[in-house]
Motif scaffolding. Structure first.
Motif, PDB file in Angstrom:
ATOM      1  N   SER A 157      -6.513   3.245   0.941  1.00 47.78           N
ATOM      2  CA  SER A 157      -6.653   1.803   1.171  1.00 47.78           C
ATOM      3  C   SER A 157      -6.076   1.436   2.527  1.00 47.78           C
ATOM      4  N   LEU A 169       0.821  -1.218   0.000  1.00 49.34           N
ATOM      5  CA  LEU A 169       0.000   0.000   0.000  1.00 49.34           C
ATOM      6  C   LEU A 169       0.853   1.266   0.000  1.00 49.34           C
ATOM      7  N   ASP A 223      -7.415   3.866  -6.165  1.00 52.65           N
ATOM      8  CA  ASP A 223      -6.298   3.094  -5.610  1.00 52.65           C
ATOM      9  C   ASP A 223      -6.167   1.731  -6.282  1.00 52.65           C
ATOM     10  N   TRP A 277     -10.309  -2.127   2.919  1.00 50.16           N
ATOM     11  CA  TRP A 277     -11.135  -1.095   2.292  1.00 50.16           C
ATOM     12  C   TRP A 277     -10.273  -0.399   1.246  1.00 50.16           C
ATOM     13  N   SER A 278     -10.901   0.018   0.147  1.00 54.20           N
ATOM     14  CA  SER A 278     -10.127   0.693  -0.889  1.00 54.20           C
ATOM     15  C   SER A 278     -11.062   1.532  -1.751  1.00 54.20           C
TER      16      SER A 278
END
Length: 397
Positions: free
Chosen positions: A238, A230, A290, A285-286
């Motif tokens: 994210s 990330l 992203d 979560w994103s």
């Protein structure tokens, strides 16, 4: 009889097979291709996505595209929920469910590239107190866990799980608490594999992979993913703790769709949050923006040769199936009408997500929706349309 009820209910709730979802596609004929020649990608996606909003199939949807020339486009439809009417966009946060598994598998691939892990390391080697594992469980490898070829079932089926599944039907509440807490030792102590060399999609397998990676590396999977993937890819929208991400207050809210069965479609359902071994399986979560960065790093380059080798390793097929999904690490693959599509799906607490690539043509797509619906039609359809158009340019003359 209880075991039969549990099995039937599990199939009803969670689906079967390896992909979990419906990947309906267009028939590849000249008429269909010709009819689309005058339409831009935006217009084609409009035709597929807008009816989903208008019909109440989902409150919101974001579709992101990477085309063969490397250009990225994001198309947004609908709202974060039906109360606030905040339009979704490329930065809107969605829970992406099992797409988390790809990030976990590729973190393991990076540890392999760094010489800190081997794909053939076994649970017997990696987990402490391995005397609680059956001989078959002790022999399961990291590679088998990451590719869903360990022979482990989707989840532990028992009366406690049945109770949680029934409660989920009426409320949408999470039912993987036992996997999250690691409460599966009794099952593993008596585990006997009956499905070697076969893909069986397994949340239990990824909970074990999460546990093994944490025990081996000394770092929980969210920390591994953040440092290895990330942050290097600048995926600032994210993470595993959504309340800490930018735009959380404007996140897409999850809604009932095809599931849970006894909650009305369009009703807001509880968010699923894990804190243990299900984080690597389902807690990411994103945003569409992203995830396009993530796909671009796979199609082209990530800026780091070691990471590129890890990504390539994760996308290498471990098990081929001519009539079903083939399995890589976190990724699944279809060979359809002469085209090869590699993809991941995610379904969790009111959300459905899809990421896919056609590496031969250099195309990729992200589809995020804030309703739990099984279909991945837009992702598969658009990747195949773009591939067929590239292979048959004369049809538009």
């Amino acid at each position: 009889m209880k075991r039969v009820i549990i099995l039937l209910l599990s199939i009803l709730l969670i689906g079967c097979g390896t992909s979990l979802s419906s990947n309906s596609i267009d028939a590849p004929n000249i008429e269909n291709t010709g009819a689309r020649c005058s339409l831009s990608l935006h217009q084609q996606i409009d035709q597929l996505a807008q009816p989903q909003i208008d019909s109440g199939h989902t409150p919101g949807m974001v579709v992101g595209i990477i085309t063969a020339d490397g250009q990225q486009q994001i198309f947004s439809y609908g709202y974060t929920d039906t109360d606030r009417l905040i339009p979704v966009d490329g930065d809107t946060l969605f829970a992406v469910g099992s797409i988390s598994k790809g990030f976990t598998a590729e973190s393991a691939a990076l540890l392999v590239q760094h010489g800190q892990l081997s794909w053939q390391d076994t649970l017997g080697q990696l987990l402490p107190r391995s005397n609680k594992l059956s001989p078959d469980a002790r022999r399961i490898t990291v590679e088998q866990l990451a590719s869903h070829t360990s022979g482990l079932p989707r989840q532990v089926s028992n009366i406690a799980m049945l109770d949680k599944l029934v409660y989920y039907l009426f409320t949408g509440a999470p039912f993987y608490g036992d996997l999250d807490s690691g409460d599966y030792n009794d099952f593993l102590r008596n585990f006997h594999t009956l499905a070697q060399g076969k893909v069986i999609y397994s949340n239990l397998g990824y909970a074990l992979l999460d546990q093994a990676l944490e025990q081996h590396s000394g770092r929980p999977v969210p920390q591994l993913v953040n440092s290895l993937i990330l942050q290097p890819l600048a995926m600032k929208h994210s993470g595993y703790y959504p309340q800490l991400l930018p735009g959380y207050i404007r996140r897409a809210r999850g809604h009932a769709g095809d599931q849970p069965k006894f909650v009305a479609r369009g009703e807001v359902v509880p968010e699923w949050h894990f804190s243990g071994y299900m984080m690597g399986a389902a807690s990411l979560w994103s945003s569409a923006g992203d995830l396009l960065k993530y796909l671009s790093a796979h199609l082209h380059a990530s800026g780091n040769p070691t990471r590129d080798r890890a990504f390539a390793d994760a996308m290498r097929m471990r098990l081929y199936a001519s009539d079903d999904d083939s399995a890589a690490l976190g990724w699944l693959a279809n060979h359809i009408y002469g085209q090869d599509i590699i993809y991941q799906s995610g379904f969790i607490g009111g959300y459905a997500s899809y990421i896919g690539m056609d590496r031969r043509h250099g195309n990729a797509i992200v589809v995020l929706q804030n309703s739990f619906n099984w279909d991945n039609d837009i992702g598969h359809r658009m990747l195949l349309r773009m591939a067929q158009a590239a292979d048959n340019p004369g049809r538009c003359d």
